[in-house]
Design a protein around this motif. Structure first.
Motif, mmCIF file in Angstrom:
data_model
loop_
_atom_site.group_PDB
_atom_site.id
_atom_site.type_symbol
_atom_site.label_atom_id
_atom_site.label_comp_id
_atom_site.label_asym_id
_atom_site.label_seq_id
_atom_site.Cartn_x
_atom_site.Cartn_y
_atom_site.Cartn_z
ATOM 1 N N GLY A 103 -8.956 -0.874 -0.107
ATOM 2 C CA GLY A 103 -8.136 -1.680 -1.422
ATOM 3 C C GLY A 103 -7.262 -0.537 -1.576
ATOM 4 N N GLU A 106 -3.075 -1.517 0.488
ATOM 5 C CA GLU A 106 -2.152 -2.615 -1.418
ATOM 6 C C GLU A 106 -2.041 -1.773 -2.178
ATOM 7 N N VAL A 127 0.363 -8.828 1.735
ATOM 8 C CA VAL A 127 -0.787 -8.578 0.883
ATOM 9 C C VAL A 127 -1.061 -9.419 -0.484
ATOM 10 N N SER A 130 -2.642 -12.972 0.585
ATOM 11 C CA SER A 130 -4.401 -13.031 0.861
ATOM 12 C C SER A 130 -5.477 -13.196 0.170
ATOM 13 N N SER A 135 -6.838 -8.476 -3.243
ATOM 14 C CA SER A 135 -5.437 -8.179 -3.099
ATOM 15 C C SER A 135 -4.113 -8.750 -3.589
#
Length: 402
Positions: A103, A106, A127, A130, A135
């Motif tokens: 994470g 992101e 992102v 996703s 995300s």
């Protein structure tokens, strides 16, 4: 005043309201103290939102930038510092692409978006596209921040249309601006078209689009969106029949196995990349008869016992693996593992000598599934250990996820 230990007695049990009432400098002291458990430092960092003490900025910034610190702490600190332009050089450095914490990449991109870095738009689009909800939210938050600062058209100009993730970002921005996005139902990528049908809210507009949809797939997505909005099965089945009841043909896939699989995973148990034909087939066809699992397991045990294989009591796969859940029971016969599906009268063996078990189970009227059959159910994307893709017949009938 309650202590931090009382406000965060253990992991995932933080009193967020209580922490927000704690003096900011006291919280900051806990956040930067790496000797404290990460699960206390993380909610302390989150409670600093909107009130980071200036004198603690440098030390807090150092925590966000330290790759040796716990990722959860780094992300929480970065979130509350995402209004500090001083961080942009570090955030934009090429080393951030190599961030390995779950994470963290992101979070870095989200912070760049919140700081107005338009060069982050394409990566934020990636992102946001996703399948991970965490995300998706990070990417969407960063894009929204850019739009708030520069406007929809400016950010759309920063994005191309060649990649599905770019087109999905355009869709998000258009829908956020209140535009009609029915035309995106014709996108060639099912993930984008699926997202478009989720934005459809007016059954009348969907019906109007059905008359003008340029492709069969676009019509199928419209029919699926209409069903989602109205739950009118008769109308959906009529539309599906009008389109010729199209299916994804899978060579070698028997109809009873197909019916069990499609009704187990579609229309909602599959992931966004799934062909709309599977979703409409699940809606418009009759499901198989419910499985009497107890009776089926008794038959299997009796047959294995008669064959002299000394079966143990059936165990649900989640219990057998001590975690997760799935679509089968396991019957252990010595070193041989017999799988009995919960989706229908389907059995297989994945360890040991399969021959005695196979013949015994067949004699009991159960359907043998070859464990070495690699037939892929094309177009039906199912989550399995981090992947979202078509799966083999045996994986779908005997599916386990931890």
């Amino acid at each position: 005043m309650r202590s931090i230990e009382e406000l965060v007695p253990r992991a995932l049990q933080a009193d967020a309201d209580g922490l927000r009432a704690v003096e900011a400098t006291r919280l900051a002291r806990w956040v930067v103290d790496t000797s404290q458990p990460w699960w206390r430092r993380t909610p302390c960092a989150a409670a600093l939102a909107g009130r980071v003490p200036e004198e603690w900025f440098a030390e807090l910034s150092a925590r966000a930038q330290d790759p040796q610190d716990t990722t959860e702490v780094r992300i929480a600190v970065l979130d509350v510092l995402s209004d500090r332009a001083e961080l942009l050089p570090w955030l934009r450095h090429e080393d951030r692409r190599g961030e390995s914490g779950h994470g963290m990449r992101e979070a870095v991109l989200r912070a760049r978006g919140q700081l107005g870095d338009r060069s982050a738009a394409p990566e934020l689009a990636t992102v946001a596209f996703s399948d991970s909800l965490r995300s998706e939210r990070s990417g969407g938050s960063g894009l929204d921040a850019l739009v708030e600062r520069y406007g929809v058209e400016a950010i759309r100009a920063d994005l191309g249309v060649a990649r599905p993730e770019d087109r999905a970002a355009h869709l998000r921005l258009r829908a956020g601006a209140g535009e009609d996005v029915a035309d995106v139902l014709a996108d060639p990528d099912p993930r984008v078209a699926f997202a478009a049908q989720e934005y459809m809210t007016d059954p009348g507009r969907v019906r109007a689009y059905l008359a003008e949809a340029p492709t069969v797939d676009a019509k199928l997505w419209a029919a699926f969106a209409l069903y989602r909005l109205t739950e009118d099965l008769d109308e959906t089945r009529a539309l599906y029949a009008t389109l010729g009841s199209p299916r994804v043909e899978v060579p070698g896939l028997d109809e009873d196995v197909r019916r069990a699989i499609v009704h187990a995973y579609a229309p909602w148990g599959c992931t966004r990349g799934t062909d709309p034909r599977w979703r409409l087939e699940a809606v418009c066809t009759e499901p198989p008869a419910p499985v009497d699992q107890e009776a089926q397991l008794r038959r299997a045990v009796a047959a294995l016992t008669a064959a002299g294989l000394a079966p143990q009591a059936p165990v649900p796969v989640g219990e057998y693996n001590q975690q997760g859940d799935g679509t089968y029971h396991v019957i252990l016969c010595g070193e041989t593992e017999v799988f009995v599906s919960t989706l229908g009268p389907f059995v297989t063996v994945t360890a040991g000598d399969e021959s005695p078990a196979r013949e015994a189970l067949r004699s009991a009227g159960l359907r043998w599934i070859d464990p070495w059959d690699t037939t892929q159910v094309t177009g039906l994307h199912v989550y399995y250990f981090g992947g979202r893709a078509p799966r083999s017949v045996d994986t779908l009938l005997f599916h386990w996820q931890d």
